[in-house]
Design a protein around this motif. Structure first.
Motif, PDB file in Angstrom:
ATOM      1  N   GLY A  76      31.759  57.231  50.283  1.00  0.00           N
ATOM      2  CA  GLY A  76      31.683  57.201  51.686  1.00  0.00           C
ATOM      3  C   GLY A  76      30.457  57.597  52.020  1.00  0.00           C
ATOM      4  N   CYS A  77      29.769  58.825  51.804  1.00  0.00           N
ATOM      5  CA  CYS A  77      28.436  59.199  52.044  1.00  0.00           C
ATOM      6  C   CYS A  77      27.523  58.133  51.851  1.00  0.00           C
ATOM      7  CB  CYS A  77      28.086  60.132  51.357  1.00  0.00           C
ATOM      8  SG  CYS A  77      29.019  61.844  51.779  1.00  0.00           S
ATOM      9  N   GLN A  78      27.763  57.450  50.752  1.00  0.00           N
ATOM     10  CA  GLN A  78      26.531  56.278  50.219  1.00  0.00           C
ATOM     11  C   GLN A  78      26.815  55.181  51.138  1.00  0.00           C
ATOM     12  OE1 GLN A  78      27.353  55.217  46.138  1.00  0.00           O
ATOM     13  NE2 GLN A  78      26.573  53.143  46.411  1.00  0.00           N
ATOM     14  N   SER A  79      27.843  54.675  51.556  1.00  0.00           N
ATOM     15  CA  SER A  79      27.999  53.524  52.257  1.00  0.00           C
ATOM     16  C   SER A  79      27.683  53.676  53.708  1.00  0.00           C
ATOM     17  CB  SER A  79      29.482  52.925  52.269  1.00  0.00           C
ATOM     18  OG  SER A  79      30.416  53.771  52.570  1.00  0.00           O
ATOM     19  N   HIS A  80      28.008  54.862  54.357  1.00  0.00           N
ATOM     20  CA  HIS A  80      27.498  55.305  55.637  1.00  0.00           C
ATOM     21  C   HIS A  80      26.056  55.577  55.963  1.00  0.00           C
ATOM     22  CE1 HIS A  80      27.958  56.970  59.476  1.00  0.00           C
ATOM     23  NE2 HIS A  80      27.729  58.324  59.170  1.00  0.00           N
ATOM     24  N   LEU A  81      25.549  56.115  54.987  1.00  0.00           N
ATOM     25  CA  LEU A  81      23.967  56.408  54.916  1.00  0.00           C
ATOM     26  C   LEU A  81      23.102  55.044  54.733  1.00  0.00           C
ATOM     27  CD1 LEU A  81      23.663  59.695  52.994  1.00  0.00           C
ATOM     28  CD2 LEU A  81      22.941  59.462  55.498  1.00  0.00           C
ATOM     29  N   ASP A  82      23.791  54.279  53.660  1.00  0.00           N
ATOM     30  CA  ASP A  82      22.887  53.196  53.389  1.00  0.00           C
ATOM     31  C   ASP A  82      23.129  51.935  54.537  1.00  0.00           C
ATOM     32  OD1 ASP A  82      21.438  51.823  51.187  1.00  0.00           O
ATOM     33  OD2 ASP A  82      23.220  50.157  51.135  1.00  0.00           O
ATOM     34  N   GLY A  83      24.106  52.139  55.243  1.00  0.00           N
ATOM     35  CA  GLY A  83      24.406  51.275  56.372  1.00  0.00           C
ATOM     36  C   GLY A  83      23.390  51.307  57.468  1.00  0.00           C
ATOM     37  N   ALA A  84      22.805  52.322  57.440  1.00  0.00           N
ATOM     38  CA  ALA A  84      21.552  52.399  58.485  1.00  0.00           C
ATOM     39  C   ALA A  84      20.450  51.316  58.392  1.00  0.00           C
ATOM     40  CB  ALA A  84      21.116  54.067  58.577  1.00  0.00           C
ATOM     41  N   GLY A  85      20.388  51.007  56.889  1.00  0.00           N
ATOM     42  CA  GLY A  85      19.279  50.006  56.544  1.00  0.00           C
ATOM     43  C   GLY A  85      17.982  50.490  56.110  1.00  0.00           C
ATOM     44  N   ARG A  86      17.989  51.784  55.777  1.00  0.00           N
ATOM     45  CA  ARG A  86      16.592  52.412  55.686  1.00  0.00           C
ATOM     46  C   ARG A  86      16.365  52.638  54.395  1.00  0.00           C
ATOM     47  NH1 ARG A  86      16.964  56.871  60.506  1.00  0.00           N
ATOM     48  NH2 ARG A  86      15.494  57.991  59.089  1.00  0.00           N
ATOM     49  N   THR A  87      16.077  53.705  53.673  1.00  0.00           N
ATOM     50  CA  THR A  87      15.993  54.011  52.192  1.00  0.00           C
ATOM     51  C   THR A  87      17.422  53.785  51.589  1.00  0.00           C
ATOM     52  OG1 THR A  87      14.553  55.836  52.811  1.00  0.00           O
ATOM     53  CG2 THR A  87      15.428  55.804  50.496  1.00  0.00           C
ATOM     54  N   PRO A  88      17.276  52.989  50.443  1.00  0.00           N
ATOM     55  CA  PRO A  88      18.519  52.434  49.664  1.00  0.00           C
ATOM     56  C   PRO A  88      19.118  54.076  49.237  1.00  0.00           C
ATOM     57  CG  PRO A  88      16.713  51.264  48.933  1.00  0.00           C
ATOM     58  CD  PRO A  88      16.049  52.564  49.885  1.00  0.00           C
ATOM     59  N   VAL A  89      20.551  53.859  49.217  1.00  0.00           N
ATOM     60  CA  VAL A  89      21.404  55.073  48.999  1.00  0.00           C
ATOM     61  C   VAL A  89      22.267  54.489  47.636  1.00  0.00           C
ATOM     62  CG1 VAL A  89      22.918  56.830  49.477  1.00  0.00           C
ATOM     63  CG2 VAL A  89      21.274  55.719  51.289  1.00  0.00           C
ATOM     64  N   ARG A  90      22.342  55.252  46.653  1.00  0.00           N
ATOM     65  CA  ARG A  90      23.108  54.873  45.446  1.00  0.00           C
ATOM     66  C   ARG A  90      23.922  56.036  44.956  1.00  0.00           C
ATOM     67  NH1 ARG A  90      22.193  50.912  47.479  1.00  0.00           N
ATOM     68  NH2 ARG A  90      20.945  49.152  46.789  1.00  0.00           N
ATOM     69  N   HIS A  91      24.949  55.999  44.028  1.00  0.00           N
ATOM     70  CA  HIS A  91      25.201  56.999  43.326  1.00  0.00           C
ATOM     71  C   HIS A  91      24.521  57.382  42.513  1.00  0.00           C
ATOM     72  CE1 HIS A  91      28.354  59.570  41.127  1.00  0.00           C
ATOM     73  NE2 HIS A  91      28.969  59.428  42.132  1.00  0.00           N
ATOM     74  N   TRP A  92      24.425  58.997  42.117  1.00  0.00           N
ATOM     75  CA  TRP A  92      23.443  59.393  40.996  1.00  0.00           C
ATOM     76  C   TRP A  92      23.623  58.947  39.709  1.00  0.00           C
ATOM     77  CZ3 TRP A  92      24.838  62.865  37.070  1.00  0.00           C
ATOM     78  CH2 TRP A  92      26.166  63.510  37.300  1.00  0.00           C
ATOM     79  N   ILE A  93      24.836  58.741  39.308  1.00  0.00           N
ATOM     80  CA  ILE A  93      25.124  58.384  37.933  1.00  0.00           C
ATOM     81  C   ILE A  93      24.744  57.040  37.552  1.00  0.00           C
ATOM     82  CG2 ILE A  93      27.415  57.430  38.129  1.00  0.00           C
ATOM     83  CD1 ILE A  93      26.437  59.598  35.436  1.00  0.00           C
ATOM     84  N   GLU A  94      24.488  56.216  38.489  1.00  0.00           N
ATOM     85  CA  GLU A  94      24.116  54.762  38.350  1.00  0.00           C
ATOM     86  C   GLU A  94      22.405  54.933  37.897  1.00  0.00           C
ATOM     87  OE1 GLU A  94      25.143  51.474  40.705  1.00  0.00           O
ATOM     88  OE2 GLU A  94      26.169  52.609  41.863  1.00  0.00           O
ATOM     89  N   TRP A  95      21.918  55.846  38.723  1.00  0.00           N
ATOM     90  CA  TRP A  95      20.447  55.987  38.429  1.00  0.00           C
ATOM     91  C   TRP A  95      20.165  56.615  36.925  1.00  0.00           C
ATOM     92  CZ3 TRP A  95      19.586  53.172  41.971  1.00  0.00           C
ATOM     93  CH2 TRP A  95      18.030  52.717  42.402  1.00  0.00           C
ATOM     94  N   VAL A  96      21.057  57.709  36.612  1.00  0.00           N
ATOM     95  CA  VAL A  96      21.037  58.075  35.302  1.00  0.00           C
ATOM     96  C   VAL A  96      21.520  56.918  34.243  1.00  0.00           C
ATOM     97  CG1 VAL A  96      22.192  59.785  33.598  1.00  0.00           C
ATOM     98  CG2 VAL A  96      21.809  60.309  35.962  1.00  0.00           C
ATOM     99  N   GLU A  97      22.283  56.362  34.484  1.00  0.00           N
ATOM    100  CA  GLU A  97      22.784  55.325  33.407  1.00  0.00           C
ATOM    101  C   GLU A  97      21.389  54.148  33.183  1.00  0.00           C
ATOM    102  OE1 GLU A  97      23.961  51.561  31.667  1.00  0.00           O
ATOM    103  OE2 GLU A  97      23.244  51.731  33.968  1.00  0.00           O
ATOM    104  N   ALA A  98      20.849  54.026  34.468  1.00  0.00           N
ATOM    105  CA  ALA A  98      19.686  53.014  34.450  1.00  0.00           C
ATOM    106  C   ALA A  98      18.577  53.359  33.394  1.00  0.00           C
ATOM    107  CB  ALA A  98      19.313  52.610  35.792  1.00  0.00           C
ATOM    108  N   ALA A  99      18.382  54.837  33.538  1.00  0.00           N
ATOM    109  CA  ALA A  99      17.275  55.458  32.892  1.00  0.00           C
ATOM    110  C   ALA A  99      17.519  55.537  31.525  1.00  0.00           C
ATOM    111  CB  ALA A  99      16.786  56.811  33.517  1.00  0.00           C
ATOM    112  N   LEU A 100      18.700  55.206  30.832  1.00  0.00           N
ATOM    113  CA  LEU A 100      19.034  55.390  29.540  1.00  0.00           C
ATOM    114  C   LEU A 100      18.154  54.373  28.539  1.00  0.00           C
ATOM    115  CD1 LEU A 100      22.914  55.490  29.468  1.00  0.00           C
ATOM    116  CD2 LEU A 100      21.393  57.588  29.010  1.00  0.00           C
ATOM    117  N   PRO A 101      17.653  54.946  27.429  1.00  0.00           N
ATOM    118  CA  PRO A 101      16.743  54.002  26.644  1.00  0.00           C
ATOM    119  C   PRO A 101      17.608  52.750  26.123  1.00  0.00           C
ATOM    120  CG  PRO A 101      17.356  56.162  25.494  1.00  0.00           C
ATOM    121  CD  PRO A 101      17.694  56.184  26.884  1.00  0.00           C
TER     122      PRO A 101
END
Length: 405
Positions: free
Chosen positions: A380-405
Motif C-alpha cells: 500500500g505504501c509502495q504504490s501510494h508513494l510511487d504514484g506521485a511519479g517522483r523517486t521510484p519506490v520498491r519493496h526492500w526485498i527486491e533490492w536485496v535479491e537484485a544485489a545477490l551475486p
C-alpha cells in the motif's frame, strides 16, 4: 477516564473491552503530538484524544451523528498514538468497536456506500483486481490525475521461484493486490529465503487477510476471511511449517491480531492464537539468519520508509534498516520517520485529499537525503508513494535479491 456505558452498549460483544480501554486513557493529549491528521487539521476531534471522547459519548448513549462518523473516518489507524501513549491505551481496538457502533447507527450517503462496497468487491479479489490494473495501464495516459496515480508506472516481471528443496519450510501469504502491482516481491522473498536454506510454500486456498472488509464497515466478513485462511493453513501447520511469512506489513499486522479478534470464537480461538504466533514479517525471519552468506553488493543509496503497520502495529521499527545496513546498503537519514504516508489500506481512496498531503510531506522527507530509490515493506505504501511519479519506490526485498551475486 471515568465512563458509564449505556444499557445498549453493555450488550455489545466487546463492551467490557471498550470500557477497559476507555478507563486506561488519562486524557493527557500526548497522542495528538504524533497524530498525522491532527497535525494537518489542528482539530481536537481529528486527533486520538478527541476521537476517544467521541467514542465514549457514543457508548454512553449520546446521539450519533454523521459528524462523529466523519471524524472517525479520518483516522488513518496508523497507531502512532499507541507508540506515543504513556498509558498504553489500546486505541485501535477501541476505534474498531466505536466505528462498528457508529456505522450501524448512521447511514452513509449513497456515493460512500458504493465506493466502499466496490473496494470490498475488487480489492480482495486478485483476478478482478489484476484485470482492472491491466486495463488501467493501457489507458493510463488518458485517465484523470487521481486515477492515474493509482496505476503503477512500471511493473517488473516476477523472476522464477525456486523449487521446494529444504527441510525448513515456511508458508507465504500471496496477498490481494501485490501480485498485480508488484509481482516480483514474493518471488524475490522466496529466492532470498532459498539462499538461506528455507523453502517457501504458497497456499492457494489462503486469500485476503480480511483487513479490507474489516476496516470498511464489514467486520464480520473480515473475520470470516480470517477463519478461511486459518483452515487453509492448518494442514501445513500440522505438518511442521515454522512460520507464516508476509511481505506486506499491513497483512502481517492483521494476521497477528487474529488471536485477539477471534478470542471468543469457540471453534477458532485456539487455532487463531496459534496462527498469530506463527505470523512473521519477512524481516523477522531474515534477521535471525546468517546474512553474510548472501554476499550482497550494491552501491546505491536507499531511503527506507517504515510503514505504520511495521513500526507501530508490529513494533518492528528499525528492523529492516538494521538488516539492510548489515547487508552493506547505504541508508539515508529520513526526518520524522514515525509519520504515516497516507496510504493506510484504502484510506488514500476514501480520503484522497488528506492522503495526498501526507504523501507529499512523506516524500519530501524521504527525498531530503537524495536517495537513488525509496524502499518500503508494504504494498500500500509502495504504490501510494510511487504514484506521485517522483523517486521510484520498491519493496526492500527486491533490492536485496537484485544485489545477490
Amino acid at each position: 477516564m471515568q465512563t458509564t456505558l449505556s444499557e445498549a452498549a453493555r450488550q455489545l460483544p466487546r463492551a467490557e473491552e471498550a470500557e477497559s480501554i476507555l478507563r486506561t486513557c488519562v486524557h493527557c493529549g500526548f497522542c495528538n503530538a504524533t497524530c498525522p491528521t491532527y497535525q494537518l487539521l489542528g482539530d481536537e476531534l481529528d486527533g486520538p484524544r478527541g476521537r476517544i471522547y467521541l467514542i465514549k459519548q457514543v457508548l454512553e448513549g449520546n446521539p450519533v451523528t454523521a459528524k462523529t462518523q466523519q471524524h472517525l473516518d479520518r483516522c488513518l489507524s496508523c497507531r502512532n498514538c499507541e507508540t506515543t501513549c504513556p498509558s498504553g491505551v489500546d486505541y485501535h481496538n477501541l476505534l474498531d468497536i466505536g466505528r462498528a457502533v457508529v456505522d450501524s447507527a448512521v447511514a452513509r450517503p449513497l456515493g460512500q456506500r458504493l465506493l466502499r462496497e466496490g473496494l470490498r468487491t475488487v480489492v480482495p479479489n486478485p483476478g478482478v483486481f489484476k484485470g482492472l490494473v491491466g486495463g488501467g495501464r493501457v489507458f493510463r495516459p488518458w485517465l484523470p490525475d487521481t486515477l492515474r496515480a493509482k496505476v503503477p508506472r512500471h511493473v517488473p516481471a516476477a523472476k522464477p521461484r525456486p523449487v521446494s528443496r529444504h527441510a525448513r519450510q515456511v508458508l507465504m501469504l500471496e496477498g490481494c493486490v501485490q501480485p498485480s502491482l508488484s509481482p516480483n516481491t514474493n518471488a524475490a522473498a522466496a529466492r532470498v529465503l532459498d539462499r538461506l536454506g528455507i523453502s517457501v510454500t504458497a497456499v492457494g486456498e489462503a486469500g485476503c487477510c480480511g483487513a479490507v472488509d474489516y476496516h470498511l464497515d464489514a467486520q464480520a466478513a473480515g473475520l470470516d476471511r480470517a477463519r478461511r485462511n486459518i483452515d487453509a493453513w492448518w494442514p501445513s501447520i500440522e505438518n511442521g511449517a515454522e512460520a507464516i511469512v508476509q511481505t506486506a506489513s499491513g497483512c502481517g499486522a492483521f494476521i497477528k491480531d487474529y488471536g485477539h479478534l477471534l478470542g471468543h470464537d469457540p471453534v477458532y480461538a485456539e487455532k487463531a492464537k496459534a496462527v498469530s504466533a506463527l505470523a512473521k514479517d519477512l524481516v523477522e525471519v531474515l534477521r535471525e539468519e546468517p546474512l553474510q552468506t548472501l554476499r550482497v553488493h550494491s552501491d546505491q543509496r536507499l531511503a527506507f520508509h517504515c510503514p505504520c503497520t511495521l513500526q507501530h502495529a508490529q513494533k518492528l521499527g528499525g528492523a529492516v534498516e538494521a538488516v539492510l545496513t548489515k547487508l552493506g546498503f547505504e541508508l539515508t537519514e529520513v526526518p520524522d520517520s514515525h509519520l504515516c504516508c497516507g496510504s493506510a489500506g484504502t484510506y488514500s481512496i476514501t480520503q484522497p485529499e488528506l492522503a495526498r498531503q501526507l504523501r507529499d510531506n512523506r516524500l519530501n522527507a524521504l527525498e531530503s537525503g537524495r536517495p537513488d530509490v525509496i524502499v518500503t515493506a508494504n504494498i500500500g505504501c509502495q504504490s501510494h508513494l510511487d504514484g506521485a511519479g517522483r523517486t521510484p519506490v520498491r519493496h526492500w526485498i527486491e533490492w536485496v535479491e537484485a544485489a545477490l551475486p
